[in-house]
Write an enzyme that holds these catalytic residues in place. Structure first.
Site, mmCIF file in Angstrom:
data_model
loop_
_atom_site.group_PDB
_atom_site.id
_atom_site.type_symbol
_atom_site.label_atom_id
_atom_site.label_comp_id
_atom_site.label_asym_id
_atom_site.label_seq_id
_atom_site.Cartn_x
_atom_site.Cartn_y
_atom_site.Cartn_z
ATOM 1 N N HIS A 54 18.061 -103.402 -107.115
ATOM 2 C CA HIS A 54 16.661 -103.150 -107.477
ATOM 3 C C HIS A 54 15.902 -102.514 -106.305
ATOM 4 C CE1 HIS A 54 13.429 -104.562 -110.518
ATOM 5 N NE2 HIS A 54 13.023 -103.467 -109.913
ATOM 6 N N GLU A 68 18.434 -110.930 -112.776
ATOM 7 C CA GLU A 68 18.384 -110.524 -111.368
ATOM 8 C C GLU A 68 18.095 -111.720 -110.475
ATOM 9 O OE1 GLU A 68 15.677 -107.258 -110.851
ATOM 10 O OE2 GLU A 68 16.925 -105.873 -111.996
ATOM 11 N N ARG A 113 14.343 -100.897 -116.475
ATOM 12 C CA ARG A 113 14.456 -102.340 -116.674
ATOM 13 C C ARG A 113 15.849 -102.632 -117.210
ATOM 14 N NH1 ARG A 113 10.768 -102.588 -113.841
ATOM 15 N NH2 ARG A 113 8.709 -103.536 -114.142
#
Length: 597
Positions: free
Chosen positions: A333, A314, A285
């Site tokens: 990601h 993000e 994370r």
């Protein structure tokens, strides 16, 4: 705290809405239901009419693998509508029984309120549920499920891919060559063989990364204060403290959940302790790294390189300093982005959503089916007490072997048939696990969550004489075969032991180890063992007052006058490190612990 993963409260200290409301949800989940094509009968004009029952409608708001969609279509009408605006999403959910999202769709209170009570389940195709308002879901009678296991291997493989690409400057060399340059001397890398990799968080993904790194010839150490030493030994990994991990490592790979205790755990202070030239991978994370501190560490050379798949925001902004940094390899990601993982996640979430729509209890539920209101009304203060005792007990465990054996003792005048302790056991399990994990624990998955972590929980009853008007007199939580950050919490039988009672509707800590105390389990708590002498309360109070920390109560329990005593201090704010250091420096104080409840 003795460990850098100091557990801290992620949820409210009041009765958790995830577990306690509303009762209608448990009836829906527990009641047998018919398949969508089942026939229903009704009378019309005196005749029995057979009519087909309508299928439920599932809205898939982000792309889902084909296999998962096929499972859904066998059971429900499926509406695949991607890239919906917030207004469009709110309009659609009013006509849907289930909603499936990934990380890009925010499912807030407004979405649940727009559904008007029709939305029965939200499925998060992945692990994290940061984008789903759990409290609002439960208040509106909506179950939330996720898919926590299918992308484990994909995330581990991406970690290793970034590790190798970073070490050999693959991304930078590729960009240079495509720009028409031949910079062989510019991109000399480092070897992985013989280097020390610190895996921070030894859960499912972390352990898979460790196995693969050992195959590359790396020496692997790991930090996770709640990982089992025997599991680490099987993989061939040495469990170490947080400081030892970051000071010994040539490479650091992050695999911890984002909780209040791990938020920005890699900060200026942590970077200052690392080897000069350390390299960092993050496929966990974004928030576990202080991004501004990492930029400073990269600029100073403390961190030679970083490979990042996740970011605090993000997608990151176009001018994000980390993304643009020449020493950083960045991916958008992609940890779970393999064909196999996407299909696995699709199947896992589809099965969970279909099961929930059928009324089955979902093992991947992250908010709970409810208990009957009459039971809840009676047990409500004990539910809070149970979670607080679990939360307190786990924060007194020293890292190393991990929590494996827990015994819960209930003292009550009621017979076992008149006291169902499943909810209390679930809340103690919740308190033990949630502060150090990304997993949400509730009545549905508590036993499974404990089993997955290798925690064996037993219960025993002490049958009291007297009136059975009140369900419980006290609850005790015992953790065996562990060390403690506060040795006075260890009872004569060698277990960490805490006891609590409900007084005037408020949970109280009444015993720590062998010491009797009387402390309200609200806010934060400092436990001190000191030589019983005049002036200690005033001295500690002054230390806290100098740091503007408000004391709301103090309670002292002692063995005998002028011997040893344990003092429990309730405080409204979290004290700074300096205040805790000064408390520990009081000559008469032999040991102390700070816990967040």
């Amino acid at each position: 705290m003795a460990t850098s993963f100091s557990p801290s409260s992620r949820l409210s200290s009041t009765p958790s809405p995830q577990l306690l409301r509303p009762p209608t949800l448990s009836r829906r989940l527990l009641a047998p239901t018919r398949p969508p094509a089942a026939l229903r009968h009704r009378h019309r004009h005196g005749r029995l009419v057979v009519a087909a029952e309508a299928k439920p409608t599932v809205l898939v708001a982000e792309k889902l693998g084909k296999a998962g969609l096929e499972l859904l279509k066998d059971f429900a009408d499926v509406d695949c509508s991607y890239n919906l605006s917030p207004e469009e999403l709110r309009a659609k959910v009013a006509r849907c029984d289930a909603l499936i999202v990934r990380s890009g769709t925010k499912v807030g209170r407004d979405v649940f309120e727009s559904a008007g009570g029709r939305l029965k389940v939200v499925g998060r195709a992945g692990v994290g549920i940061d984008n789903v308002d759990l409290g609002a879901a439960t208040e509106n009678g909506c179950l939330v499920v996720n898919a926590p296991t299918a992308n484990t291997v994909a995330a581990a493989e991406h970690s290793i891919a970034l590790l190798a690409a970073m070490a050999r400057n693959v991304a930078q060399a590729d960009a240079s060559l495509k720009a028409g340059k031949w910079g062989r001397n510019m991109y000399v890398g480092v070897s992985l063989v013989g280097k020390t990799l610190a895996v921070m968080g030894f859960g499912k993904v972390g352990s898979e990364v460790a196995r693969r790194a050992k195959g590359l010839g790396m020496h692997v150490i790991a930090h996770d204060p709640y990982a089992a030493a025997d599991r680490a030994r099987v993989v061939g990994v040495e469990l170490v403290t947080f400081d030892e991990a970051i000071t010994r490592a040539d490479f650091i790979s992050l695999h911890m959940p984002l909780t209040p205790s791990t938020s920005k755990i890699l900060n200026d202070e942590a970077f200052s302790k690392m080897k000069k030239g350390v390299r960092i991978v993050n496929v966990a994370r974004g928030g576990v790294i202080d991004e501004e501190a990492l930029v400073r560490a990269l600029d100073s050379g403390i961190v030679a390189q970083a490979a990042l798949d996740v970011f605090t925001e993000e997608p990151p902004s176009a001018d994000n300093k980390l993304v643009l940094h020449e020493k950083v390899t960045a991916t958008p990601h992609l940890g779970a982005s393999t064909i196999e993982a996407q299909e696995g996640v699709a199947i896992e979430i589809a099965e969970a959503v279909v099961g929930a729509l059928k009324g089955e209890l979902a093992a991947t539920a992250v908010n709970a089916p409810m208990v009957p209101p009459e039971v809840l009304s009676e047990l409500a203060p004990f539910v809070v007490l149970a979670e607080k005792l679990g939360r307190l007990a786990v924060q007194l465990v020293a890292g190393g072997s991990g929590v494996k054996l827990v015994k819960i003792t209930y003292a009550s005048a009621r017979t076992p048939d008149d006291l169902d302790t499943r909810l209390l056991r679930a809340m103690i399990t919740k308190g033990l696990i949630e502060p150090v994990s990304s997993e949400f624990v509730n009545l549905v998955n508590a036993d499974l969550a404990a089993k997955k972590r290798g925690i064996r929980i037993t219960e025993e009853r002490i049958l009291l004489d007297g009136s059975a008007e009140h369900p419980l007199e006290s609850i005790q939580v015992h953790i065996s075969n562990v060390g403690s950050t506060f040795p006075s919490a260890v009872s004569g039988t060698g277990e960490i032991s805490v006891e609590g009672r409900v007084k005037d509707g408020v949970p109280h800590l009444t015993k720590v180890g062998s010491f009797q105390v009387d402390a309200s389990l609200e806010g934060n708590l400092i436990l001190c063992r000191q030589v019983d002498q005049p002036g200690i309360i005033g001295t500690v109070g002054s230390v806290l007052g100098e740091q503007n920390v408000n004391v709301n109560f103090m309670s002292v329990g002692r063995i005998a006058p002028r011997k040893h005593a344990v003092m429990a201090i309730g405080i409204d704010e979290e004290p700074c490190k300096e205040a805790l250091k000064n408390i520990g420096g009081v000559p008469a104080i032999e040991e102390f612990a700070f816990v967040k409840l």
